[in-house]
Design a protein around this motif. Sequence first.
Motif, PDB file in Angstrom:
ATOM      1  N   GLY A   6     -69.379 -16.519  31.433  1.00 17.99           N
ATOM      2  CA  GLY A   6     -69.392 -15.227  32.121  1.00 17.99           C
ATOM      3  C   GLY A   6     -68.059 -14.524  31.937  1.00 17.99           C
ATOM      4  N   PRO A   7     -67.931 -13.325  32.509  1.00 15.00           N
ATOM      5  CA  PRO A   7     -66.787 -12.458  32.200  1.00 15.00           C
ATOM      6  C   PRO A   7     -65.480 -12.807  32.908  1.00 15.00           C
ATOM      7  N   GLY A   8     -65.523 -13.622  33.936  1.00 15.93           N
ATOM      8  CA  GLY A   8     -64.285 -13.946  34.655  1.00 15.93           C
ATOM      9  C   GLY A   8     -64.577 -14.494  36.038  1.00 15.93           C
ATOM     10  N   HIS A  52     -67.428 -20.997  26.642  1.00 21.27           N
ATOM     11  CA  HIS A  52     -66.973 -19.759  25.997  1.00 21.27           C
ATOM     12  C   HIS A  52     -67.006 -18.599  26.960  1.00 21.27           C
ATOM     13  N   THR A  53     -66.119 -17.643  26.767  1.00 14.25           N
ATOM     14  CA  THR A  53     -66.095 -16.486  27.653  1.00 14.25           C
ATOM     15  C   THR A  53     -67.317 -15.576  27.464  1.00 14.25           C
ATOM     16  N   GLY A  54     -67.746 -14.936  28.541  1.00 14.70           N
ATOM     17  CA  GLY A  54     -68.863 -13.990  28.471  1.00 14.70           C
ATOM     18  C   GLY A  54     -70.128 -14.673  27.993  1.00 14.70           C
ATOM     19  N   ASP A  55     -70.798 -14.029  27.040  1.00 14.94           N
ATOM     20  CA  ASP A  55     -71.915 -14.667  26.359  1.00 14.94           C
ATOM     21  C   ASP A  55     -71.414 -15.172  25.012  1.00 14.94           C
ATOM     22  N   PRO A  56     -71.731 -16.420  24.679  1.00  9.86           N
ATOM     23  CA  PRO A  56     -71.162 -16.987  23.444  1.00  9.86           C
ATOM     24  C   PRO A  56     -71.601 -16.277  22.169  1.00  9.86           C
ATOM     25  N   SER A  57     -72.728 -15.546  22.218  1.00 15.64           N
ATOM     26  CA  SER A  57     -73.257 -14.975  20.969  1.00 15.64           C
ATOM     27  C   SER A  57     -72.546 -13.689  20.558  1.00 15.64           C
ATOM     28  N   VAL A  58     -71.658 -13.165  21.411  1.00 13.67           N
ATOM     29  CA  VAL A  58     -70.977 -11.904  21.071  1.00 13.67           C
ATOM     30  C   VAL A  58     -69.489 -12.195  20.830  1.00 13.67           C
ATOM     31  N   TYR A  59     -69.062 -12.055  19.583  1.00 12.16           N
ATOM     32  CA  TYR A  59     -67.663 -12.319  19.197  1.00 12.16           C
ATOM     33  C   TYR A  59     -67.179 -13.665  19.737  1.00 12.16           C
ATOM     34  N   GLY A  60     -68.055 -14.651  19.697  1.00 15.62           N
ATOM     35  CA  GLY A  60     -67.704 -15.959  20.242  1.00 15.62           C
ATOM     36  C   GLY A  60     -67.199 -16.926  19.178  1.00 15.62           C
ATOM     37  N   VAL A 114     -73.109 -14.104  31.095  1.00 20.10           N
ATOM     38  CA  VAL A 114     -73.020 -12.662  31.357  1.00 20.10           C
ATOM     39  C   VAL A 114     -71.889 -12.109  30.493  1.00 20.10           C
ATOM     40  N   SER A 115     -72.238 -11.250  29.578  1.00 22.03           N
ATOM     41  CA  SER A 115     -71.207 -10.676  28.711  1.00 22.03           C
ATOM     42  C   SER A 115     -70.342  -9.669  29.480  1.00 22.03           C
ATOM     43  N   SER A 116     -69.113  -9.494  29.013  1.00 21.16           N
ATOM     44  CA  SER A 116     -68.205  -8.532  29.658  1.00 21.16           C
ATOM     45  C   SER A 116     -68.758  -7.117  29.599  1.00 21.16           C
ATOM     46  N   VAL A 117     -69.610  -6.830  28.606  1.00 17.57           N
ATOM     47  CA  VAL A 117     -70.166  -5.471  28.535  1.00 17.57           C
ATOM     48  C   VAL A 117     -70.999  -5.191  29.782  1.00 17.57           C
ATOM     49  N   PHE A 137     -65.786  -3.755  22.006  1.00 17.10           N
ATOM     50  CA  PHE A 137     -65.025  -4.961  22.293  1.00 17.10           C
ATOM     51  C   PHE A 137     -63.738  -4.913  21.462  1.00 17.10           C
ATOM     52  N   LEU A 138     -62.753  -5.677  21.844  1.00 13.15           N
ATOM     53  CA  LEU A 138     -61.593  -5.987  21.001  1.00 13.15           C
ATOM     54  C   LEU A 138     -60.904  -4.746  20.424  1.00 13.15           C
ATOM     55  N   SER A 139     -60.954  -3.638  21.160  1.00 10.40           N
ATOM     56  CA  SER A 139     -60.490  -2.379  20.581  1.00 10.40           C
ATOM     57  C   SER A 139     -59.406  -1.683  21.409  1.00 10.40           C
ATOM     58  N   VAL A 143     -63.173   2.725  30.789  1.00  8.61           N
ATOM     59  CA  VAL A 143     -62.557   1.489  30.329  1.00  8.61           C
ATOM     60  C   VAL A 143     -62.479   0.541  31.522  1.00  8.61           C
ATOM     61  N   VAL A 144     -62.929  -0.681  31.322  1.00  6.56           N
ATOM     62  CA  VAL A 144     -62.777  -1.682  32.385  1.00  6.56           C
ATOM     63  C   VAL A 144     -61.956  -2.830  31.811  1.00  6.56           C
ATOM     64  N   GLN A 145     -60.785  -3.017  32.399  1.00  4.99           N
ATOM     65  CA  GLN A 145     -59.947  -4.132  31.972  1.00  4.99           C
ATOM     66  C   GLN A 145     -60.180  -5.292  32.931  1.00  4.99           C
ATOM     67  N   ARG A 146     -60.370  -6.485  32.386  1.00  9.88           N
ATOM     68  CA  ARG A 146     -60.604  -7.707  33.174  1.00  9.88           C
ATOM     69  C   ARG A 146     -61.748  -7.511  34.192  1.00  9.88           C
ATOM     70  N   ALA A 147     -62.869  -7.028  33.660  1.00 13.96           N
ATOM     71  CA  ALA A 147     -64.043  -6.818  34.519  1.00 13.96           C
ATOM     72  C   ALA A 147     -64.384  -8.095  35.265  1.00 13.96           C
ATOM     73  N   SER A 148     -64.605  -7.953  36.565  1.00 12.20           N
ATOM     74  CA  SER A 148     -65.014  -9.024  37.490  1.00 12.20           C
ATOM     75  C   SER A 148     -63.883  -9.977  37.912  1.00 12.20           C
ATOM     76  N   SER A 178     -55.253  -5.149  26.194  1.00 12.78           N
ATOM     77  CA  SER A 178     -56.126  -6.299  25.916  1.00 12.78           C
ATOM     78  C   SER A 178     -57.151  -6.455  27.030  1.00 12.78           C
ATOM     79  N   HIS A 179     -58.094  -7.398  26.811  1.00  9.96           N
ATOM     80  CA  HIS A 179     -59.114  -7.741  27.822  1.00  9.96           C
ATOM     81  C   HIS A 179     -59.828  -6.517  28.374  1.00  9.96           C
ATOM     82  N   ALA A 180     -60.085  -5.551  27.500  1.00 10.44           N
ATOM     83  CA  ALA A 180     -60.693  -4.308  27.987  1.00 10.44           C
ATOM     84  C   ALA A 180     -62.006  -4.014  27.274  1.00 10.44           C
ATOM     85  N   MET A 181     -62.958  -3.522  28.048  1.00 20.00           N
ATOM     86  CA  MET A 181     -64.228  -3.051  27.506  1.00 20.00           C
ATOM     87  C   MET A 181     -64.204  -1.532  27.551  1.00 20.00           C
ATOM     88  N   ILE A 182     -64.440  -0.905  26.402  1.00 18.83           N
ATOM     89  CA  ILE A 182     -64.478   0.560  26.349  1.00 18.83           C
ATOM     90  C   ILE A 182     -65.941   0.974  26.207  1.00 18.83           C
TER      91      ILE A 182
HETATM   92  C1  SAM Z   1     -63.441 -12.533  21.723  1.00 21.85           C
HETATM   93  S1  SAM Z   1     -64.291 -11.278  22.585  1.00 21.85           S
HETATM   94  C2  SAM Z   1     -65.374 -12.223  23.571  1.00 21.85           C
HETATM   95  C3  SAM Z   1     -66.502 -11.443  24.176  1.00 21.85           C
HETATM   96  C4  SAM Z   1     -67.377 -12.302  25.085  1.00 21.85           C
HETATM   97  N1  SAM Z   1     -68.130 -13.240  24.308  1.00 21.85           N
HETATM   98  C5  SAM Z   1     -68.319 -11.455  25.949  1.00 21.85           C
HETATM   99  O1  SAM Z   1     -69.538 -11.607  25.845  1.00 21.85           O
HETATM  100  O2  SAM Z   1     -67.816 -10.702  26.773  1.00 21.85           O
HETATM  101  C6  SAM Z   1     -63.035 -10.735  23.695  1.00 21.85           C
HETATM  102  C7  SAM Z   1     -63.202  -9.265  24.050  1.00 21.85           C
HETATM  103  O3  SAM Z   1     -64.254  -9.152  25.003  1.00 21.85           O
HETATM  104  C8  SAM Z   1     -63.926  -8.186  25.956  1.00 21.85           C
HETATM  105  N2  SAM Z   1     -63.792  -8.865  27.246  1.00 21.85           N
HETATM  106  C9  SAM Z   1     -63.909 -10.171  27.511  1.00 21.85           C
HETATM  107  N3  SAM Z   1     -63.818 -10.409  28.836  1.00 21.85           N
HETATM  108  C10 SAM Z   1     -63.622  -9.206  29.415  1.00 21.85           C
HETATM  109  C11 SAM Z   1     -63.502  -8.760  30.758  1.00 21.85           C
HETATM  110  N4  SAM Z   1     -63.557  -9.615  31.778  1.00 21.85           N
HETATM  111  N5  SAM Z   1     -63.341  -7.432  30.982  1.00 21.85           N
HETATM  112  C12 SAM Z   1     -63.328  -6.565  29.973  1.00 21.85           C
HETATM  113  N6  SAM Z   1     -63.462  -6.897  28.682  1.00 21.85           N
HETATM  114  C13 SAM Z   1     -63.605  -8.210  28.406  1.00 21.85           C
HETATM  115  C14 SAM Z   1     -62.633  -7.527  25.509  1.00 21.85           C
HETATM  116  O4  SAM Z   1     -62.976  -6.432  24.697  1.00 21.85           O
HETATM  117  C15 SAM Z   1     -62.005  -8.638  24.712  1.00 21.85           C
HETATM  118  O5  SAM Z   1     -61.114  -8.109  23.758  1.00 21.85           O
END
Ligand code: SAM
Length: 259
Positions: A9-11, A80-88, A110-113, A163-165, A189-194, A219-223
Amino acid sequence: MKVYIVGAGPGDPDLITVKGLTLLKEADVVLYTDSLVSEELVKRANPKAEVLQSSGMALEEMVELMSERVRQNKKVVRLHTGDPSVYGAIMEQIVLLKQAGIEVEIVPGVSSVFAAAAALGAELTIPELTQTLILTRAEGRTPVPEREKLRDLAAHHCTIALFLSATLTKKVVKELREAGWSDDTPVAVVQRASWPDQVIVRTTLKHLDEEMGRHGIRSHAMILAGWALDPRLHEKNEHRSKLYDKTFTHGYRKGVSAP
Ligand SMILES: C[S@@+](CC[C@H](N)C(=O)[O-])C[C@H]1O[C@@H](n2cnc3c(N)ncnc32)[C@H](O)[C@@H]1O
């Protein structure tokens, strides 16, 4: 002979799935992405489990470690962070594990998106405004295939999740403008969502880059960009789905004639 790849999950440690948490509690070995997985969640593992961080390890080292523990009949969870299938970066692990004769089971997360959309109170697919969500990234050190350039994807004028942008917003703005997006297009933009220190910035395409600088977000931001992010949608009552339209018949509800 199996490794469980589990989405953490996201955090927020409560945003892991029930299945993921059960596996985490049962695991003899937990290997986790320490940069983005909450320590609070890792603490929920069995106190006797061997808990290891993956950030300092190379791919071969991780796979060797997981294979060895599985062969010792241990239950191994790769968290793995978020969902493993996205940039995992999981496919490279799966390939090597399979070569070592070890199967993999993936438990989604739960993906960060989606955590970002939840933090914003947003629906990313607004009826008759946009019905499409593109998950992508801006091109930085990691190349993006030519046919997936942001300006080409943006030609759809749908919702775009980047992601990653976070450090590439100048480029993002340029490419979206080239695709015909107007300066007043909403961007959130959500940084460190959740996470407890989550930051939300609502802006427009025109001000995106300067707002990222002003808030020091690198870093750690979803746009999330597109008109589905328009904060005024919370007050407008214009975009309704067919799903709950009383004149729209479907398998679970007979239509009611409009007055
Ligand atoms: C290597 S990717 C992993 C993505 C992950 N698998 C997901 O489903 O969220 C890392 C990127 O995911 C986004 N990300 C991961 N956790 C985040 C969070 N809690 N809040 C915002 N963006 C997050 C950021 O864009 C970060 O640069």
